[in-house]
Design a protein around this motif. Structure first.
Motif, mmCIF file in Angstrom:
data_model
loop_
_atom_site.group_PDB
_atom_site.id
_atom_site.type_symbol
_atom_site.label_atom_id
_atom_site.label_comp_id
_atom_site.label_asym_id
_atom_site.label_seq_id
_atom_site.Cartn_x
_atom_site.Cartn_y
_atom_site.Cartn_z
ATOM 1 N N ALA A 338 0.831 -1.211 0.000
ATOM 2 C CA ALA A 338 0.000 0.000 0.000
ATOM 3 C C ALA A 338 0.863 1.258 0.000
ATOM 4 O O ALA A 338 0.549 2.242 -0.668
ATOM 5 C CB ALA A 338 -0.926 -0.013 1.219
ATOM 6 N N LEU A 339 1.960 1.216 0.750
ATOM 7 C CA LEU A 339 2.886 2.344 0.772
ATOM 8 C C LEU A 339 3.473 2.584 -0.618
ATOM 9 O O LEU A 339 3.573 3.721 -1.084
ATOM 10 C CB LEU A 339 4.015 2.071 1.768
ATOM 11 C CG LEU A 339 5.054 3.176 1.985
ATOM 12 C CD1 LEU A 339 4.388 4.442 2.503
ATOM 13 C CD2 LEU A 339 6.131 2.706 2.945
ATOM 14 N N GLY A 340 3.821 1.493 -1.297
ATOM 15 C CA GLY A 340 4.322 1.602 -2.665
ATOM 16 C C GLY A 340 3.294 2.192 -3.605
ATOM 17 O O GLY A 340 3.625 2.985 -4.500
ATOM 18 N N SER A 341 2.027 1.823 -3.401
ATOM 19 C CA SER A 341 0.950 2.376 -4.237
ATOM 20 C C SER A 341 0.846 3.888 -4.067
ATOM 21 O O SER A 341 0.634 4.620 -5.042
ATOM 22 C CB SER A 341 -0.392 1.718 -3.877
ATOM 23 O OG SER A 341 -0.402 0.361 -4.240
ATOM 24 N N LEU A 342 0.998 4.364 -2.831
ATOM 25 C CA LEU A 342 0.949 5.807 -2.589
ATOM 26 C C LEU A 342 2.107 6.522 -3.292
ATOM 27 O O LEU A 342 1.919 7.573 -3.909
ATOM 28 C CB LEU A 342 1.021 6.089 -1.082
ATOM 29 C CG LEU A 342 -0.242 5.863 -0.259
ATOM 30 C CD1 LEU A 342 0.040 6.160 1.205
ATOM 31 C CD2 LEU A 342 -1.391 6.722 -0.757
ATOM 32 N N ILE A 343 3.284 5.948 -3.198
ATOM 33 C CA ILE A 343 4.468 6.550 -3.815
ATOM 34 C C ILE A 343 4.296 6.672 -5.322
ATOM 35 O O ILE A 343 4.626 7.694 -5.941
ATOM 36 C CB ILE A 343 5.725 5.709 -3.486
ATOM 37 C CG1 ILE A 343 6.067 5.817 -2.003
ATOM 38 C CG2 ILE A 343 6.917 6.144 -4.335
ATOM 39 C CD1 ILE A 343 6.482 7.195 -1.554
ATOM 40 N N ASN A 344 3.759 5.619 -5.929
ATOM 41 C CA ASN A 344 3.615 5.628 -7.388
ATOM 42 C C ASN A 344 2.405 6.432 -7.856
ATOM 43 O O ASN A 344 2.485 7.160 -8.849
ATOM 44 C CB ASN A 344 3.530 4.188 -7.905
ATOM 45 C CG ASN A 344 4.852 3.454 -7.785
ATOM 46 O OD1 ASN A 344 5.848 3.843 -8.368
ATOM 47 N ND2 ASN A 344 4.880 2.390 -7.005
ATOM 48 N N ALA A 345 1.291 6.310 -7.135
ATOM 49 C CA ALA A 345 0.063 7.000 -7.551
ATOM 50 C C ALA A 345 0.192 8.512 -7.452
ATOM 51 O O ALA A 345 -0.386 9.253 -8.252
ATOM 52 C CB ALA A 345 -1.120 6.513 -6.714
ATOM 53 N N THR A 346 0.948 9.001 -6.473
ATOM 54 C CA THR A 346 1.088 10.444 -6.292
ATOM 55 C C THR A 346 2.155 11.047 -7.198
ATOM 56 O O THR A 346 2.266 12.280 -7.287
ATOM 57 C CB THR A 346 1.446 10.772 -4.823
ATOM 58 O OG1 THR A 346 2.614 10.032 -4.451
ATOM 59 C CG2 THR A 346 0.306 10.412 -3.899
ATOM 60 N N GLY A 347 2.964 10.210 -7.844
ATOM 61 C CA GLY A 347 3.993 10.714 -8.748
ATOM 62 C C GLY A 347 5.321 11.010 -8.084
ATOM 63 O O GLY A 347 6.194 11.646 -8.682
ATOM 64 N N VAL A 348 5.514 10.527 -6.840
ATOM 65 C CA VAL A 348 6.775 10.767 -6.129
ATOM 66 C C VAL A 348 7.941 10.121 -6.866
ATOM 67 O O VAL A 348 9.020 10.725 -7.016
ATOM 68 C CB VAL A 348 6.702 10.241 -4.678
ATOM 69 C CG1 VAL A 348 8.077 10.296 -4.013
ATOM 70 C CG2 VAL A 348 5.693 11.041 -3.872
ATOM 71 N N ALA A 349 7.737 8.888 -7.340
ATOM 72 C CA ALA A 349 8.814 8.182 -8.049
ATOM 73 C C ALA A 349 9.208 8.934 -9.325
ATOM 74 O O ALA A 349 10.392 9.066 -9.652
ATOM 75 C CB ALA A 349 8.366 6.760 -8.386
ATOM 76 N N LYS A 350 8.197 9.443 -10.024
ATOM 77 C CA LYS A 350 8.477 10.205 -11.245
ATOM 78 C C LYS A 350 9.219 11.504 -10.922
ATOM 79 O O LYS A 350 10.139 11.905 -11.640
ATOM 80 C CB LYS A 350 7.165 10.515 -11.968
ATOM 81 C CG LYS A 350 7.350 11.189 -13.311
ATOM 82 C CD LYS A 350 6.007 11.446 -13.985
ATOM 83 C CE LYS A 350 6.200 12.159 -15.323
ATOM 84 N NZ LYS A 350 4.897 12.446 -15.968
#
Length: 473
Positions: A338-350
């Motif tokens: 779920a934490l990974g989903s937040l990171i990716n969905a919000t665009g933090v990784a990008k």
């Protein structure tokens, strides 16, 4: 933990969240959702490491925080708590309860101690080699979920069932997690993250990528990583450190074991069938496309409740079994997803990728160091596959923009994508679910992460300069 210390740790979690929300640079993370996602990472990591609440409770923070501070679709967050891998872990946990109820766990423990010996060094090398070899060709989660309970059974037999307070037990479980992650790098079959990378290489080159090419190019990297991991694990283990009694004692205990009962044989066959079908999915996936490893373990778990003993009484009853299932490991694993989903969905990784792309990299050691550091840290807070999906195309675009050959830098990124050591996310949630302290994992993890980043940056720079094959497919 004293009450005042616990209160401080409880308060510092949300304080770190708020500091991230308001003080992280708006130029890098322009939206509140992005900063809140990073704040959630800080909050969860701090509570996991300091432990003011149960680790499984911390795993529900993504739901709670996202409900108050919307960052992503709640359905996307909640779905992680019913992920296929969670079902796999549930099925595996039920099957290991069957071992305990039939006495198979004791037989397995004595057999392993008799065959491998009671030397802690030999035990660590054995669990490392077994986990690494299997995860080179099989899904990491399946390997970790099946190997860890076997080791736990052995530890329980010799009185080390309190993993949290046993350095020896903690080290064995941590070894399995390290080896499972490392083994995934050995071949494209080691995990979905590698298949994602292969797909990007094929798109880049316009031709099929041979799996043998991966094995050849990563062979020197694997040998050095194996050496680093084994030396790190054994660095504080003395030759005289033993597990329980002497070798003669375990040999004597083995001789005293009664003949294997029908119930034990049934439990063993069920485990072998579940593991065998999970490990050989490629042989039947066209015939039974829906029978994925997770569902194989659930089916076998259902079958476990059908067994009866000689008196006709059921061996497994849910009311009794539910108290023995390791629920923690499933929730901790889900919380990491779920934490990974937040990171990716919000665009933090990008956003992280955009920061890296602005560094005006020229290739060589510095570029390799940046890519390794970014991918390894990112894979610690999100899934390896998600990291690959985000990082590999960024590496391609950045290196091409700098006029560099992207192939060797894709290989470098793959190292970071596969390896992560510090937080109880991904497969590292499994040993934590069985009692390994996240504090111990973090304390050991940052050390080996630093060593690997530095050594691999040097090694990959040398491979790039002196081994032409490292720059080709």
């Amino acid at each position: 933990m004293r009450n005042y210390k616990r209160l401080i740790h409880l308060l510092l979690g949300p304080v770190l969240f708020l500091l991230a929300c308001f003080l992280l640079p708006h130029a890098v993370l322009p939206t509140f959702a992005e900063r809140a996602a990073v704040g959630t990472v800080f909050w969860m990591a701090y509570w996991w490491v300091t432990g003011p609440v149960d680790y499984a409770v911390t795993a529900f923070l993504p739901i709670a925080i996202n409900a108050v501070v919307p960052m992503a679709e709640m359905k996307a967050i909640i779905s992680n708590y019913a992920d296929e891998t969670i079902l796999l872990l549930l099925g595996a946990s039920i099957i290991t309860v069957l071992w305990e109820n039939t006495g198979l766990d004791k037989r397995i423990a004595i057999t392993f101690l008799r065959l491998i010996g009671n030397s802690l060094r030999m035990q660590l090398v054995f669990w490392f080699a077994l986990s690494m070899v299997l995860s080179a060709v099989l899904p990491n989660a399946v390997v970790c979920a099946t190997i860890t309970p076997i080791a736990v059974s052995m530890l329980k037999y010799i009185g080390m069932d309190d993993v949290k307070n046993s350095k020896t037990a903690s080290k064995i479980l941590l070894t399995i997690a390290y080896a499972t992650g490392l083994g995934g790098l050995a071949s494209p079959l080691g995990g979905a993250m590698n298949l994602v990378t292969v797909e990007y290489i094929q798109q880049l080159t316009g031709k099929e990528y041979m799996y043998s090419s991966w094995v050849i190019r990563f062979l020197p990297v694997m040998l050095i990583l194996m050496l680093i991991n084994v030396v790190f694990i054994l660095r504080d283990v003395k030759k005289t450190d033993l597990l329980g009694g002497s070798s003669e004692y375990f040999a004597e205990q083995y001789r005293k074991l009664p003949k294997m009962s029908f119930e034990e044989k049934s439990a063993l066959v069920l485990f072998v069938v579940a593991t065998g079908l999970a490990f050989t999915r490629q042989l039947y996936q066209d015939i039974l496309p829906g029978l994925k490893p997770a569902y194989v373990f659930i089916i076998c778990a259902i079958i476990a409740f059908l067994f009866t003993n000689k008196e006709g009484k059921r061996i497994m009853v849910w009311k009794q079994v539910q108290g023995k299932i390791v629920w923690d490991l499933m929730y901790i694993f889900a919380g990491g997803l779920a934490l990974g989903s937040l990171i990716n969905a919000t665009g933090v990784a990008k956003a992280l990728g955009e920061v890296i792309s602005s560094l005006d990299m020229k290739g060589g050691f510095v570029t390799i160091l940046i890519i390794l550091t970014a991918t390894l840290l990112l894979s610690d807070v999100t899934s390896n596959t998600a990291t690959a999906a985000v990082a590999i195309p960024l590496v391609i675009s950045i290196t091409q923009g700098c006029g560099l050959n992207p192939i060797p830098y894709i290989y470098v990124a793959s190292i970071g994508v596969n390896l992560s050591y510090m937080l109880p996310t991904s497969i590292r949630a499994i040993p934590v679910g069985y009692g390994l302290e996240p504090k111990y994992m973090f304390r050991e993890g940052w050390k080996i992460s630093l060593i690997i980043i530095l050594v691999m940056s040097i090694i990959c720079t040398l491979l790039l300069k002196y081994w032409s094959a490292f720059s080709t497919v």
